[in-house]
Design an enzyme around this catalytic site. Structure first.
Site, PDB file in Angstrom:
ATOM      1  N   TYR A  52      28.702  52.279  55.111  1.00 18.80           N
ATOM      2  CA  TYR A  52      29.800  51.608  55.805  1.00 18.80           C
ATOM      3  C   TYR A  52      29.561  51.654  57.317  1.00 18.80           C
ATOM      4  CZ  TYR A  52      32.422  51.730  51.394  1.00 18.80           C
ATOM      5  OH  TYR A  52      32.847  51.566  50.076  1.00 18.80           O
ATOM      6  N   SER A 147      30.041  55.069  40.852  1.00 19.87           N
ATOM      7  CA  SER A 147      30.708  53.834  41.232  1.00 19.87           C
ATOM      8  C   SER A 147      29.991  52.679  40.544  1.00 19.87           C
ATOM      9  CB  SER A 147      30.667  53.662  42.753  1.00 19.87           C
ATOM     10  OG  SER A 147      31.339  52.490  43.155  1.00 19.87           O
ATOM     11  N   ASN A 148      30.771  51.779  39.957  1.00 20.30           N
ATOM     12  CA  ASN A 148      30.230  50.571  39.323  1.00 20.30           C
ATOM     13  C   ASN A 148      29.295  50.869  38.156  1.00 20.30           C
ATOM     14  OD1 ASN A 148      31.381  48.779  41.471  1.00 20.30           O
ATOM     15  ND2 ASN A 148      29.927  49.898  42.745  1.00 20.30           N
ATOM     16  N   GLY A 224      37.564  35.936  48.595  1.00 26.43           N
ATOM     17  CA  GLY A 224      38.770  35.849  49.403  1.00 26.43           C
ATOM     18  C   GLY A 224      39.907  36.593  48.734  1.00 26.43           C
ATOM     19  N   LEU A 227      46.370  36.896  47.432  1.00 25.89           N
ATOM     20  CA  LEU A 227      47.735  37.018  47.936  1.00 25.89           C
ATOM     21  C   LEU A 227      47.963  36.020  49.072  1.00 25.89           C
ATOM     22  CD1 LEU A 227      50.123  38.821  47.169  1.00 25.89           C
ATOM     23  CD2 LEU A 227      49.496  40.337  49.044  1.00 25.89           C
ATOM     24  N   ASN A 229      47.463  32.923  48.824  1.00 27.05           N
ATOM     25  CA  ASN A 229      46.583  31.772  48.588  1.00 27.05           C
ATOM     26  C   ASN A 229      47.260  30.858  47.556  1.00 27.05           C
ATOM     27  OD1 ASN A 229      44.548  29.949  47.928  1.00 27.05           O
ATOM     28  ND2 ASN A 229      42.925  31.503  48.013  1.00 27.05           N
TER      29      ASN A 229
END
Length: 306
Positions: A52, A147-148, A224, A227, A229
């Site tokens: 990050y 994760s994943n 995207g 919310l 949209n």
């Protein structure tokens, strides 16, 4: 804020986690204000990753919170490693070096939780086991997760790793709910019946692994947010707004409450750096949607019931 036990561990954590993916977008004053606001709200679980901001997010966080031994006792730190120079790397050397870098940037001696970021096709679970043993014995990491990853990948790790896997961080939102929908479309001839993840939702529940939904407001793969949209998701937004008005909360709150309503006791990762939006997210901790409301939202997103 309500708390849950993290997987099979004894660690009590808030049922909403603060994701620090975008922290490098803040200046030092904004970062300090954001972190202090999170603590005041009881949101003291912070999720990081060594990629990050190429490490900058961890450094900014440590400075913003004023890391010291007293502060460290009041927060829960999770970070991830395994993505490295355009590839995935779960080698013992990389895991150990990554953790040392994470600890240095966060200005701490230990992580409460370390996750392996994305599955490494070349993983040698024996090496992962050695790395985890070294990290646990040295006191640098207290709990471990992934994760994943789908069930077989976790089972392969657990064949060699003696520490329990307590977390699996997975993409999940109202519009990206295949792990839920394929469980309700068993033996049906439709796209919702395709089992793409090996039944990871039920697997995690059976094995006391906490699911941490990431990108709870996204549709597709970072295409995207749904919310607000109304072009793509008019019915969904209409239903969310209707229920938000009933509870006198924001639509953001209802989206998080939808995830929390699931009995798997998930811990959503909230990635906003906006303090007002963070407050709306945290408010979901105290809202329990009815069964009818949960299913109304599910169907409004285009998910079908067989």
């Amino acid at each position: 804020m309500k708390t849950i036990k993290l997987g099979s561990s004894t660690l009590e954590v808030p049922n909403i986690a603060v994701g620090c993916f975008r922290m490098h977008s803040l200046d030092k004053f904004e970062a300090k204000y954001f972190v202090q606001t999170a603590l005041e709200l009881g949101a003291n679980f912070f999720d990081h990753a060594d990629i990050y901001g190429r490490g900058a997010c961890e450094e900014i966080f440590a400075d913003a919170i004023g890391m010291n031994s007293n502060i460290r006792e009041k927060i829960i730190l999770q970070s991830k490693c395994g993505i490295h120079k355009g590839m995935y790397d779960f080698s013992k050397e990389h895991i150990l070096n990554s953790v040392d870098g994470i600890l240095k940037r966060l200005k701490t001696d230990y992580l409460d939780v370390l996750l392996l970021h994305r599955p490494d096709a070349l993983v040698e679970p024996e090496e992962v086991a050695e790395a985890f043993d070294t990290l646990e014995i040295s006191g640098k990491v207290r709990q471990f997760g992934v994760s994943n990853q789908h069930p077989m990948q976790i089972q392969l790790l657990q064949k060699f790793v003696k520490q329990p896997i307590v977390v699996n961080q997975l993409q999940l939102s109202i519009t990206n709910a295949t792990m839920i929908s394929n469980g309700m479309n068993v033996n049906m001839e439709n796209a919702f019946a395709v089992n793409r993840d090996g039944g990871v939702l039920d697997f995690c529940r059976l094995n006391d692994i906490t699911i941490q939904p990431w990108s709870p407001f996204q549709y597709g793969f970072f295409e995207g947010v749904f919310l607000g949209n109304n072009d793509k998701f008019p019915e969904l937004n209409k239903k969310i707004d209707e229920i938000a008005a009933k509870y006198n909360v924001s639509n953001t709150t209802i989206v998080v409450a939808w995830l929390l309503r699931h009995p798997a006791k998930m811990q959503p990762i909230i990635g906003t750096m906006n303090t007002d939006r963070l407050k709306d997210c945290v408010e979901a901790s105290d809202i329990i949607l009815t069964r009818e409301e949960w299913y109304d939202i599910y169907r409004a997103a285009g998910n079908i019931l067989p």
